[in-house]
Design a protein around this motif. Structure first.
Motif, PDB file in Angstrom:
ATOM      1  N   LEU A   1       0.809  -1.224   0.000  1.00  0.00           N
ATOM      2  CA  LEU A   1       0.000   0.000   0.000  1.00  0.00           C
ATOM      3  C   LEU A   1       0.838   1.268   0.000  1.00  0.00           C
ATOM      4  O   LEU A   1       0.298   2.361  -0.193  1.00  0.00           O
ATOM      5  CB  LEU A   1      -0.918   0.011   1.235  1.00  0.00           C
ATOM      6  CG  LEU A   1      -1.890  -1.162   1.367  1.00  0.00           C
ATOM      7  CD1 LEU A   1      -2.657  -1.052   2.682  1.00  0.00           C
ATOM      8  CD2 LEU A   1      -2.854  -1.203   0.186  1.00  0.00           C
ATOM      9  N   ILE A   2       2.136   1.144   0.228  1.00  0.00           N
ATOM     10  CA  ILE A   2       3.016   2.307   0.309  1.00  0.00           C
ATOM     11  C   ILE A   2       4.018   2.268  -0.838  1.00  0.00           C
ATOM     12  O   ILE A   2       4.742   1.288  -1.009  1.00  0.00           O
ATOM     13  CB  ILE A   2       3.750   2.331   1.661  1.00  0.00           C
ATOM     14  CG1 ILE A   2       2.732   2.448   2.809  1.00  0.00           C
ATOM     15  CG2 ILE A   2       4.744   3.478   1.723  1.00  0.00           C
ATOM     16  CD1 ILE A   2       3.358   2.484   4.180  1.00  0.00           C
ATOM     17  N   ASP A   3       4.050   3.341  -1.634  1.00  0.00           N
ATOM     18  CA  ASP A   3       4.970   3.372  -2.780  1.00  0.00           C
ATOM     19  C   ASP A   3       6.288   4.027  -2.386  1.00  0.00           C
ATOM     20  O   ASP A   3       6.460   4.545  -1.276  1.00  0.00           O
ATOM     21  CB  ASP A   3       4.334   4.098  -3.975  1.00  0.00           C
ATOM     22  CG  ASP A   3       3.911   5.527  -3.642  1.00  0.00           C
ATOM     23  OD1 ASP A   3       4.540   6.140  -2.753  1.00  0.00           O
ATOM     24  OD2 ASP A   3       2.962   6.017  -4.272  1.00  0.00           O
ATOM     25  N   ASP A   4       7.232   4.011  -3.306  1.00  0.00           N
ATOM     26  CA  ASP A   4       8.575   4.521  -3.014  1.00  0.00           C
ATOM     27  C   ASP A   4       8.572   6.020  -2.729  1.00  0.00           C
ATOM     28  O   ASP A   4       9.413   6.504  -1.964  1.00  0.00           O
ATOM     29  CB  ASP A   4       9.511   4.222  -4.187  1.00  0.00           C
ATOM     30  CG  ASP A   4       9.912   2.753  -4.235  1.00  0.00           C
ATOM     31  OD1 ASP A   4       9.587   2.016  -3.271  1.00  0.00           O
ATOM     32  OD2 ASP A   4      10.559   2.343  -5.215  1.00  0.00           O
TER      33      ASP A   4
ATOM     34  N   LEU B   1       7.840   6.443   0.876  1.00  0.00           N
ATOM     35  CA  LEU B   1       9.007   6.026   1.651  1.00  0.00           C
ATOM     36  C   LEU B   1      10.130   7.048   1.550  1.00  0.00           C
ATOM     37  O   LEU B   1      10.870   7.258   2.518  1.00  0.00           O
ATOM     38  CB  LEU B   1       9.488   4.659   1.178  1.00  0.00           C
ATOM     39  CG  LEU B   1       8.557   3.479   1.471  1.00  0.00           C
ATOM     40  CD1 LEU B   1       9.121   2.188   0.887  1.00  0.00           C
ATOM     41  CD2 LEU B   1       8.348   3.319   2.981  1.00  0.00           C
ATOM     42  N   GLU B   2      10.247   7.702   0.402  1.00  0.00           N
ATOM     43  CA  GLU B   2      11.262   8.738   0.250  1.00  0.00           C
ATOM     44  C   GLU B   2      10.964   9.933   1.157  1.00  0.00           C
ATOM     45  O   GLU B   2      11.868  10.499   1.775  1.00  0.00           O
ATOM     46  CB  GLU B   2      11.333   9.186  -1.212  1.00  0.00           C
ATOM     47  CG  GLU B   2      12.188  10.422  -1.467  1.00  0.00           C
ATOM     48  CD  GLU B   2      13.634  10.253  -1.013  1.00  0.00           C
ATOM     49  OE1 GLU B   2      14.271  11.290  -0.725  1.00  0.00           O
ATOM     50  OE2 GLU B   2      14.124   9.113  -0.943  1.00  0.00           O
ATOM     51  N   ALA B   3       9.679  10.281   1.265  1.00  0.00           N
ATOM     52  CA  ALA B   3       9.297  11.368   2.172  1.00  0.00           C
ATOM     53  C   ALA B   3       9.604  10.987   3.623  1.00  0.00           C
ATOM     54  O   ALA B   3      10.078  11.809   4.417  1.00  0.00           O
ATOM     55  CB  ALA B   3       7.818  11.689   2.006  1.00  0.00           C
ATOM     56  N   MET B   4       9.357   9.732   3.946  1.00  0.00           N
ATOM     57  CA  MET B   4       9.679   9.254   5.288  1.00  0.00           C
ATOM     58  C   MET B   4      11.181   9.284   5.512  1.00  0.00           C
ATOM     59  O   MET B   4      11.657   9.679   6.593  1.00  0.00           O
ATOM     60  CB  MET B   4       9.139   7.836   5.470  1.00  0.00           C
ATOM     61  CG  MET B   4       9.212   7.315   6.896  1.00  0.00           C
ATOM     62  SD  MET B   4       8.627   5.610   7.026  1.00  0.00           S
ATOM     63  CE  MET B   4       6.956   5.785   6.398  1.00  0.00           C
TER      64      MET B   4
END
Length: 225
Positions: free
Chosen positions: A115-118, A121-124
């Motif tokens: 459900l989570i795209d790259d 994850l980059e923002a995280m």
């Protein structure tokens, strides 16, 4: 479970020390521990001091297991915080953003990973990279110790409705009956709480938990209780 907080030491925001599942499961744990000892009492041929002995035996057992469960809660909490801290350090020390994103994705559960795209994850990763107050090692806070005390008390308090009838009633058979009825009622209440928390019929869950309790009680009696 991966969190988006920049401080891996931060405890999860929660209105109570333990959530519904934690409280109900700890109560049931203490309940079944007490029921195991109470089930060892036989109404036929029981010695005169059997009720009082059973009460103190069940209480002592739950004191010991409550302490062990509370300590293991602290161990689990500290271990989980150490894992999160290691993840943050691995992300911040990654050779490139792609490697950092791979670390984050590996930390996600299989269901959440889809459900989570790259880009997310980059923002995280960017937020983690801006973390400036990372602790050197995982630690425990006051709320963690309060939660451990809560676990201890839940396990111990669950003893009393099951074992207290043996102090109140002089007849072992009466004490056994009252104890088992109270056990079933507590299991029914626990099932309702879990059912409502999970979002499905509380009464149905209460009935299922009650059936589980009846089945356990029958098994204990069949084994000599």
């Amino acid at each position: 479970m991966l969190t988006t907080s920049s401080d891996p030491q931060a405890t999860e925001a929660r209105p109570r020390l333990l959530d519904t599942v934690d409280r109900v499961c700890e109560m049931c744990f203490g309940l079944f521990m007490a029921l195991t000892f109470v089930g060892a009492v036989s109404a036929v041929g029981a010695p005169a001091d059997a009720p009082r002995t059973m009460f103190y035996t069940a209480l002592g057992c739950n004191l010991a297991w409550g302490l062990a469960d509370a300590v293991m809660y602290l161990v689990r909490t500290l271990t989980e915080r150490g894992r999160r801290l290691s993840l943050v350090k691995a992300v911040n020390n990654a050779a490139d953003p792609a490697n950092a994103i791979a670390h984050l994705r590996d930390a996600l559960s299989p269901g959440l990973s889809t459900l989570i795209d790259d880009a997310e994850l980059e923002a995280m990763r960017g937020r983690l990279a801006r973390s400036v107050h990372l602790p050197t090692r995982p630690t425990l806070g006051a709320q963690d110790f309060l939660a451990a005390v809560g676990i201890f008390l839940l396990v111990v308090v669950a003893t009393f409705p099951v074992a207290l009838p043996f102090i109140i009633f002089s007849e072992v058979s009466t004490a056994l009956l009252v104890s088992r009825v109270l056990t079933i009622l507590m299991l029914f209440g626990a099932g309702i709480a879990l059912g409502r928390h999970a979002g499905f019929g509380g009464w149905i869950a209460g009935a299922v938990m009650t059936l589980v309790g009846i089945g356990l009680t029958i098994a204990i009696i069949a084994l000599g209780g």
